[in-house]
Scaffold this motif. Structure first.
Motif, PDB file in Angstrom:
ATOM      1  N   PRO A   1       0.836  -1.206   0.000  1.00 49.35           N
ATOM      2  CA  PRO A   1       0.000   0.000   0.000  1.00 49.35           C
ATOM      3  C   PRO A   1       0.869   1.253   0.000  1.00 49.35           C
ATOM      4  CG  PRO A   1      -0.751  -1.571   1.656  1.00 49.35           C
ATOM      5  CD  PRO A   1       0.561  -2.081   1.156  1.00 49.35           C
ATOM      6  N   LYS A   2       0.442   2.271  -0.745  1.00 49.86           N
ATOM      7  CA  LYS A   2       1.254   3.489  -0.837  1.00 49.86           C
ATOM      8  C   LYS A   2       1.374   4.189   0.507  1.00 49.86           C
ATOM      9  CE  LYS A   2      -2.474   6.622  -2.205  1.00 49.86           C
ATOM     10  NZ  LYS A   2      -2.952   7.574  -3.218  1.00 49.86           N
ATOM     11  N   GLU A   3       0.455   3.851   1.435  1.00 53.27           N
ATOM     12  CA  GLU A   3       0.502   4.467   2.755  1.00 53.27           C
ATOM     13  C   GLU A   3       1.664   3.951   3.603  1.00 53.27           C
ATOM     14  OE1 GLU A   3      -3.409   4.906   1.022  1.00 53.27           O
ATOM     15  OE2 GLU A   3      -2.240   3.109   1.461  1.00 53.27           O
ATOM     16  N   VAL A   4       2.220   2.786   3.244  1.00 54.71           N
ATOM     17  CA  VAL A   4       3.341   2.218   3.991  1.00 54.71           C
ATOM     18  C   VAL A   4       4.625   2.947   3.584  1.00 54.71           C
ATOM     19  CG1 VAL A   4       4.716   0.159   4.452  1.00 54.71           C
ATOM     20  CG2 VAL A   4       2.236  -0.031   4.185  1.00 54.71           C
ATOM     21  N   ARG A   5       5.234   3.630   4.546  1.00 57.87           N
ATOM     22  CA  ARG A   5       6.436   4.412   4.265  1.00 57.87           C
ATOM     23  C   ARG A   5       7.612   3.888   5.089  1.00 57.87           C
ATOM     24  NH1 ARG A   5       2.406   8.171   5.066  1.00 57.87           N
ATOM     25  NH2 ARG A   5       3.218   8.771   7.095  1.00 57.87           N
ATOM     26  N   PHE A   6       8.804   4.076   4.562  1.00 59.12           N
ATOM     27  CA  PHE A   6       9.996   3.665   5.306  1.00 59.12           C
ATOM     28  C   PHE A   6      11.197   4.476   4.843  1.00 59.12           C
ATOM     29  CE2 PHE A   6       9.331   0.780   1.749  1.00 59.12           C
ATOM     30  CZ  PHE A   6      10.558   0.766   1.108  1.00 59.12           C
ATOM     31  N   SER A   7      12.215   4.554   5.688  1.00 60.60           N
ATOM     32  CA  SER A   7      13.425   5.309   5.375  1.00 60.60           C
ATOM     33  C   SER A   7      14.523   4.923   6.348  1.00 60.60           C
ATOM     34  CB  SER A   7      13.151   6.813   5.460  1.00 60.60           C
ATOM     35  OG  SER A   7      12.767   7.168   6.777  1.00 60.60           O
ATOM     36  N   ILE A   8      15.715   5.462   6.103  1.00 58.36           N
ATOM     37  CA  ILE A   8      16.835   5.284   7.026  1.00 58.36           C
ATOM     38  C   ILE A   8      17.050   6.599   7.774  1.00 58.36           C
ATOM     39  CG2 ILE A   8      19.294   4.782   7.257  1.00 58.36           C
ATOM     40  CD1 ILE A   8      17.584   2.385   6.474  1.00 58.36           C
ATOM     41  N   ILE A   9      17.097   6.524   9.102  1.00 56.75           N
ATOM     42  CA  ILE A   9      17.302   7.697   9.956  1.00 56.75           C
ATOM     43  C   ILE A   9      18.697   7.617  10.564  1.00 56.75           C
ATOM     44  CG2 ILE A   9      16.470   8.970  11.967  1.00 56.75           C
ATOM     45  CD1 ILE A   9      14.468   8.904   9.680  1.00 56.75           C
ATOM     46  N   ARG A  10      19.418   8.753  10.534  1.00 52.65           N
ATOM     47  CA  ARG A  10      20.748   8.802  11.149  1.00 52.65           C
ATOM     48  C   ARG A  10      20.695   9.654  12.405  1.00 52.65           C
ATOM     49  NH1 ARG A  10      26.452  10.918   8.360  1.00 52.65           N
ATOM     50  NH2 ARG A  10      27.744  10.674  10.239  1.00 52.65           N
ATOM     51  N   GLU A  11      21.169   9.119  13.501  1.00 49.84           N
ATOM     52  CA  GLU A  11      21.337   9.863  14.749  1.00 49.84           C
ATOM     53  C   GLU A  11      22.769   9.694  15.202  1.00 49.84           C
ATOM     54  OE1 GLU A  11      18.539   8.930  17.776  1.00 49.84           O
ATOM     55  OE2 GLU A  11      16.861   9.915  16.751  1.00 49.84           O
ATOM     56  N   GLY A  12      23.545  10.779  15.092  1.00 52.57           N
ATOM     57  CA  GLY A  12      24.981  10.646  15.331  1.00 52.57           C
ATOM     58  C   GLY A  12      25.540   9.742  14.250  1.00 52.57           C
ATOM     59  N   ASN A  13      26.148   8.657  14.636  1.00 53.50           N
ATOM     60  CA  ASN A  13      26.637   7.688  13.654  1.00 53.50           C
ATOM     61  C   ASN A  13      25.812   6.406  13.665  1.00 53.50           C
ATOM     62  OD1 ASN A  13      28.699   9.212  12.518  1.00 53.50           O
ATOM     63  ND2 ASN A  13      30.114   8.716  14.181  1.00 53.50           N
ATOM     64  N   LYS A  14      24.718   6.398  14.414  1.00 60.62           N
ATOM     65  CA  LYS A  14      23.837   5.228  14.454  1.00 60.62           C
ATOM     66  C   LYS A  14      22.782   5.335  13.361  1.00 60.62           C
ATOM     67  CE  LYS A  14      24.301   4.171  19.397  1.00 60.62           C
ATOM     68  NZ  LYS A  14      23.560   4.010  20.681  1.00 60.62           N
ATOM     69  N   LEU A  15      22.479   4.215  12.732  1.00 58.15           N
ATOM     70  CA  LEU A  15      21.493   4.161  11.656  1.00 58.15           C
ATOM     71  C   LEU A  15      20.304   3.309  12.082  1.00 58.15           C
ATOM     72  CD1 LEU A  15      23.871   3.636   8.596  1.00 58.15           C
ATOM     73  CD2 LEU A  15      22.943   5.790   9.471  1.00 58.15           C
ATOM     74  N   PHE A  16      19.094   3.814  11.778  1.00 57.39           N
ATOM     75  CA  PHE A  16      17.862   3.115  12.136  1.00 57.39           C
ATOM     76  C   PHE A  16      16.983   2.965  10.901  1.00 57.39           C
ATOM     77  CE2 PHE A  16      19.364   5.298  15.867  1.00 57.39           C
ATOM     78  CZ  PHE A  16      19.194   4.378  16.906  1.00 57.39           C
ATOM     79  N   PHE A  17      16.390   1.795  10.769  1.00 61.29           N
ATOM     80  CA  PHE A  17      15.364   1.585   9.757  1.00 61.29           C
ATOM     81  C   PHE A  17      14.044   2.013  10.374  1.00 61.29           C
ATOM     82  CE2 PHE A  17      12.107  -1.067   7.673  1.00 61.29           C
ATOM     83  CZ  PHE A  17      12.346  -0.748   6.345  1.00 61.29           C
ATOM     84  N   SER A  18      13.344   2.962   9.712  1.00 58.18           N
ATOM     85  CA  SER A  18      12.120   3.525  10.265  1.00 58.18           C
ATOM     86  C   SER A  18      10.944   3.248   9.338  1.00 58.18           C
ATOM     87  CB  SER A  18      12.283   5.040  10.448  1.00 58.18           C
ATOM     88  OG  SER A  18      11.082   5.636  10.883  1.00 58.18           O
ATOM     89  N   THR A  19       9.786   2.909   9.910  1.00 56.02           N
ATOM     90  CA  THR A  19       8.572   2.696   9.125  1.00 56.02           C
ATOM     91  C   THR A  19       7.351   3.091   9.946  1.00 56.02           C
ATOM     92  OG1 THR A  19       7.220   1.072   7.929  1.00 56.02           O
ATOM     93  CG2 THR A  19       8.378   0.292   9.882  1.00 56.02           C
ATOM     94  N   ASN A  20       6.280   3.396   9.253  1.00 55.61           N
ATOM     95  CA  ASN A  20       5.026   3.701   9.940  1.00 55.61           C
ATOM     96  C   ASN A  20       4.124   2.467  10.039  1.00 55.61           C
ATOM     97  OD1 ASN A  20       4.412   3.523   7.204  1.00 55.61           O
ATOM     98  ND2 ASN A  20       2.798   5.066   7.308  1.00 55.61           N
ATOM     99  N   ASP A  21       4.620   1.303   9.541  1.00 58.16           N
ATOM    100  CA  ASP A  21       3.796   0.094   9.540  1.00 58.16           C
ATOM    101  C   ASP A  21       4.685  -1.145   9.712  1.00 58.16           C
ATOM    102  OD1 ASP A  21       1.970  -1.950   9.131  1.00 58.16           O
ATOM    103  OD2 ASP A  21       0.978  -0.973   7.452  1.00 58.16           O
ATOM    104  N   LYS A  22       5.046  -1.438  10.964  1.00 63.45           N
ATOM    105  CA  LYS A  22       5.923  -2.588  11.200  1.00 63.45           C
ATOM    106  C   LYS A  22       5.199  -3.896  10.910  1.00 63.45           C
ATOM    107  CE  LYS A  22       5.066  -3.253  16.179  1.00 63.45           C
ATOM    108  NZ  LYS A  22       5.701  -3.365  17.510  1.00 63.45           N
ATOM    109  N   ALA A  23       3.855  -3.899  10.984  1.00 66.39           N
ATOM    110  CA  ALA A  23       3.090  -5.123  10.729  1.00 66.39           C
ATOM    111  C   ALA A  23       3.279  -5.576   9.288  1.00 66.39           C
ATOM    112  CB  ALA A  23       1.611  -4.893  11.034  1.00 66.39           C
ATOM    113  N   TRP A  24       3.359  -4.619   8.352  1.00 62.43           N
ATOM    114  CA  TRP A  24       3.526  -5.001   6.950  1.00 62.43           C
ATOM    115  C   TRP A  24       4.862  -5.703   6.755  1.00 62.43           C
ATOM    116  CZ3 TRP A  24       6.739  -4.116   2.751  1.00 62.43           C
ATOM    117  CH2 TRP A  24       6.234  -4.523   1.511  1.00 62.43           C
ATOM    118  N   PHE A  25       5.920  -5.165   7.354  1.00 62.91           N
ATOM    119  CA  PHE A  25       7.227  -5.796   7.218  1.00 62.91           C
ATOM    120  C   PHE A  25       7.271  -7.145   7.949  1.00 62.91           C
ATOM    121  CE2 PHE A  25       8.363  -1.481   5.996  1.00 62.91           C
ATOM    122  CZ  PHE A  25       9.173  -1.727   4.894  1.00 62.91           C
TER     123      PHE A  25
END
Length: 636
Positions: free
Chosen positions: A59-83
Motif C-alpha cells: 500500500p502506498k501508505e506504507v512508508r519507510f526510510s533510514i534515519i541517522r542519529e549521530g553515527n547510528k542508523l535506524f530503519f524507520s517505518t510507519n507500519d511494522k506489521a507489513w514488514f
C-alpha cells in the motif's frame, strides 16, 4: 523497475519517491557479505518473485526510510506489521549501502557497479523485527541496523537499502527526496463586482475589476547600453498614469545576451534594472518594495539556435560557446541576440482605497447611510473597503452589521456579502451557499449568483458536507451557459468536476471510472487559459494518478520560457530528474539553465544528500546532470 509515489499537500514539505531496481551481477566490489545476488533471469524468478510481488502490492501508505542519529542508523517505518508479514524467513532482512558524495566529485569518473559504497553487515528478520520500538509520540517504529564506518563519518552520506529474501539480494532501493507543493481545484473565481480570482495573477479574456492587479511589461535594451527608449517604456507610463491603483511591488528580471564578459553583463543588467526602478518610483511615494534579479539569457539563446547552423553549440559548455560567439559569428547571431537583451517587469498593484483611513465602525455607519439613500454605487465602494479590513481576519462577523434590505435593487450588494464569507474562510461555504440559494429566489436569472452558488457547491460536495447527486450537479454546471456564463469558464468547472469525481472513485476503488475522469481532464484543459498555480495543481493531479507523461507534456513548452513561475519550473525538474531519457533530450539543458538563472542556489541544492534538503547526489551518475552541475555549481 517500480516507481512508487508518496504525496503530501503541505508547501515545502518533503516526500519520498522510492525507486527500485533488481540487480544482477557476477561479483560485489565490497567487503565479504552474507548474501548472494541472483545472476540469471531464472534465478531472479526462482528466488525473488514472492518478495518482488509483495513490494509491488505494498500500500502506498506504507512508508519507510533510514534515519541517522549521530553515527547510528535506524530503519524507520510507519507500519511494522507489513514488514512482519514480508520478512518471514530467517534469511530475510536488510543491509545498508553507505554512499559518499565524494564518489561523484567532478574530477572523478562514476563507475557503474551494483554496490555504490560500503555495505554494512546485514540485519536479518528475527533481530530486525524484534528491534522495532515506537519512536517517541510519533506513529513511526524504528530498529537499529548499523553504524556509519569511522572513515566516512565526516563525509556527506546517503544510505541505500538492500532488501534480502532468504539471503539473496532482491531489491536495491535509493531514496529520492523530492519537494512537494499543494494541489487543489483550478481557481474558478467568484463574481464580486465582476469575476475575481483568489490568485490575482490570473487573467482571462473577460474585463474585470478587482482589488488587486498584476501588470507585466517587457522593455528591450540596445547592445552595451543601460538606457531604454522612451517609446518602449511609454505603454508602462500610460498604464500607470491612467490606473487608480498603487504599486505594491516591483519585480524586475534583467537579461543580457550571452556574448561577452559575464561581469560586464551583470553590471549592465543591474544598471538597466535600477534605471527602470528609479523611473517607476516617480509615480508614487513612499518607496516601493523592489525585487531585482539578473542573468544572461541562455534560455532564449539555446531555443533560438535550435534550427540553425549553430545548433551544435547546444552541446558545448557555456565557456566554449562564449569563445565562439565573437567576430563574424557574433554579427551573424545578432538577429537573435538583439531580442535577448531586455527587462521583464512585473508590477503588483492594489486598488486605491479612499476610505482606507476609516475605522471599521465608521465604514459600517457610512455603508448603512448610503444604503438608506439608495446610493448603491458608492455603497459597493465602501463594501470593498470593509472587505479589505477583514482580509487578515477569519471571521465575517462585521458583515452582520451591514443593514441591507432583501430587495432586488440591492442584489449585487447582497451577493457580494454572501460570497465574501466563503472567500474569507472556506468553513463558511455552507452558510454562503444557503444565503445564495435564497438570493436565487429573489433574482432567478442572475448569472453572478448562479455561478457563485456552483463554485461554493464544489466545496460542499468535495468535503461531503451535504449529499449531492453528481449527475444533477453536472447538469447544473452545463446549464450555466443559459445564463450567459462563457464556455471556457464552464470547461474549467467541468475539469474540477472530474478532479473531485476521480478522487471519490479512487477512494471507492472504482478505477475504471477514475480513469475516465482523468481522460476527460487531459482532453479538456486546453480549452481555457491556465494560471501558474493551475499548471502546478493539474500537473500534480496527473502525477498522483500515475499519468506522469501527461504531466510532463502539460509543462514541456512552458518550462522553456524565461517568464515561467519558479515553483512550476522546479516541480517539472522533480518530475523528470530521475528519468534518464528525459534528461538526455536536447532541450533539457535549456530547462536546467533556466532554473539556474532563476535560482542557482535552489538548483544546486537538488544535488545535496537526500538527508540535507537535496533530491540525492546519486543523480550525478548521469553524465548530462553532472556536466551541468559541475559547470554551474562548483565554482563562482
Amino acid at each position: 523497475m517500480i516507481l512508487l509515489l508518496q504525496r503530501k499537500s503541505t508547501m515545502k514539505n518533503y516526500f519520498f519517491i522510492l525507486f527500485s531496481v533488481l540487480l544482477f551481477a557476477n561479483k560485489i566490489q565490497s567487503q565479504n557479505l552474507d548474501f548472494k545476488i541472483p545472476v540469471t533471469k531464472t534465478e531472479q524468478n526462482q528466488y525473488c518473485n514472492y518478495f518482488t510481488n509483495a513490494f509491488r502490492q505494498k500500500p502506498k501508505e506504507v512508508r519507510f526510510s533510514i534515519i541517522r542519529e549521530g553515527n547510528k542508523l535506524f530503519f524507520s517505518t510507519n507500519d511494522k506489521a507489513w514488514f512482519s508479514n514480508v520478512f518471514k524467513k530467517s534469511g530475510d532482512g536488510i543491509a545498508i549501502d553507505v554512499v559518499s558524495k565524494s564518489l561523484y566529485a567532478c574530477d572523478k569518473v562514476v563507475k557503474e557497479s551494483q554496490i555504490k559504497g560500503t555495505v554494512l553487515k546485514p540485519v536479518f528478520a528475527q533481530r530486525l523485527l524484534r528491534g522495532f520500538k515506537k519512536y517517541r509520540t510519533t506513529n513511526s517504529f524504528r530498529t537499529f541496523v548499523g553504524t556509519v564506518p569511522a572513515n566516512l563519518a565526516k563525509e556527506e552520506l546517503e544510505f541505500n537499502i538492500l532488501f534480502l529474501n532468504n539471503k539473496r539480494l532482491c531489491r536495491y532501493q535509493t531514496v529520492y527526496n523530492l519537494e512537494s507543493y499543494p494541489w487543489d481545484l483550478l481557481d474558478m473565481g467568484v463574481y464580486l463586482d465582476s469575476l475575481t480570482y483568489k490568485d490575482k495573477k490570473i487573467n482571462t479574456s473577460d474585463k474585470f475589476i478587482t482589488k488587486y492587479k498584476t501588470l507585466k511589461f517587457v522593455i528591450p535594451f540596445e547592445k552595451n547600453k543601460s538606457e531604454y527608449s522612451k517609446e518602449d517604456i511609454k505603454p508602462l507610463y500610460d498604464s500607470l498614469q491612467l490606473t487608480d491603483y498603487n504599486i505594491k511591488k516591483i519585480n524586475i528580471k534583467a537579461y543580457s545576451s550571452i556574448e561577452g564578459s559575464l561581469q560586464r553583463n551583470i553590471e549592465l543588467q543591474e544598471k538597466r534594472a535600477n534605471s527602470i526602478v528609479k523611473s517607476i518610483q516617480t509615480f508614487q511615494k513612499p518607496n516601493i518594495v523592489t525585487q531585482i534579479s539578473t542573468s544572461e539569457n541562455w534560455v532564449e539563446f539555446l531555443n533560438d539556435i535550435t534550427n540553425t547552423e549553430y545548433r551544435g553549440f547546444k552541446k558545448l559548455s557555456k565557456k566554449s560557446i562564449k569563445q565562439k560567439v565573437v567576430g563574424a559569428v557574433s554579427k551573424d547571431l545578432e538577429k537573435y541576440l538583439q531580442n535577448h537583451r531586455k527587462a521583464v517587469i512585473t508590477l503588483d498593484l492594489e486598488r486605491i482605497d479612499k476610505y482606507k483611513n476609516m475605522s471599521k465602525q465608521q465604514l459600517v455607519n457610512t455603508f448603512n447611510s448610503l444604503i438608506v439613500k439608495d446610493d448603491i454605487e458608492e455603497a459597493l465602494v465602501v463594501q470593498n473597503s470593509i472587505f479589505g479590513k477583514l482580509k487578515t481576519e477569519s471571521s465575517p462577523d462585521l458583515l452582520t452589521k451591514l443593514n441591507i434590505p432583501k430587495q432586488l435593487k440591492f442584489i449585487t450588494v447582497l451577493n457580494k456579502n454572501s460570497i465574501f464569507k466563503y472567500l474569507l474562510n472556506i468553513s463558511y461555504a455552507k452558510i454562503a451557499f444557503d444565503e445564495l440559494k435564497k438570493l436565487e429566489k429573489l433574482d432567478p436569472k442572475n448569472k453572478n449568483i448562479k455561478y457563485n452558488s456552483v463554485v461554493v457547491k464544489f466545496v460542499i460536495w468535495r468535503n461531503n458536507w451535504e449529499k449531492i447527486n453528481e449527475n444533477d450537479f453536472k447538469k447544473e454546471i452545463l446549464q450555466l451557459k443559459n445564463y450567459g456564463i462563457k464556455q471556457h469558464l464552464i470547461d474549467r468547472m467541468l475539469v474540477n468536476f472530474h478532479i473531485v469525481k476521480a478522487e471519490k472513485n479512487m477512494r471507492a476503488r472504482k478505477y475504471d471510472a477514475k480513469d475516465e475522469s482523468v481522460d476527460f481532464i487531459i482532453d479538456t484543459y486546453e480549452n481555457f487559459k491556465l494560471s501558474n498555480y493551475d499548471y502546478l495543481s493539474l500537473a500534480q493531479f496527473l502525477t498522483y494518478y500515475a499519468n506522469t507523461d501527461e504531466a510532463t507534456d502539460l509543462l514541456d513548452e512552458k518550462v522553456k520560457t524565461i517568464t515561467i513561475d519558479e515553483d512550476l519550473l522546479f516541480y517539472y525538474l522533480n518530475l523528470t530528474l530521475i528519468d534518464d531519457y528525459a534528461v538526455s533530450s536536447q532541450n533539457y539543458r535549456t530547462i536546467m539553465l533556466n532554473a539556474i538563472a532563476m535560482n542557482k542556489e535552489r538548483f544546486c541544492r537538488l544535488f545535496n544528500s537526500s538527508l540535507n534538503k537535496g533530491v540525492t547526489f546519486q543523480l550525478l551518475k548521469n553524465k548530462y546532470l553532472k556536466e551541468t552541475y559541475c559547470e554551474n555549481c562548483t565554482k563562482d
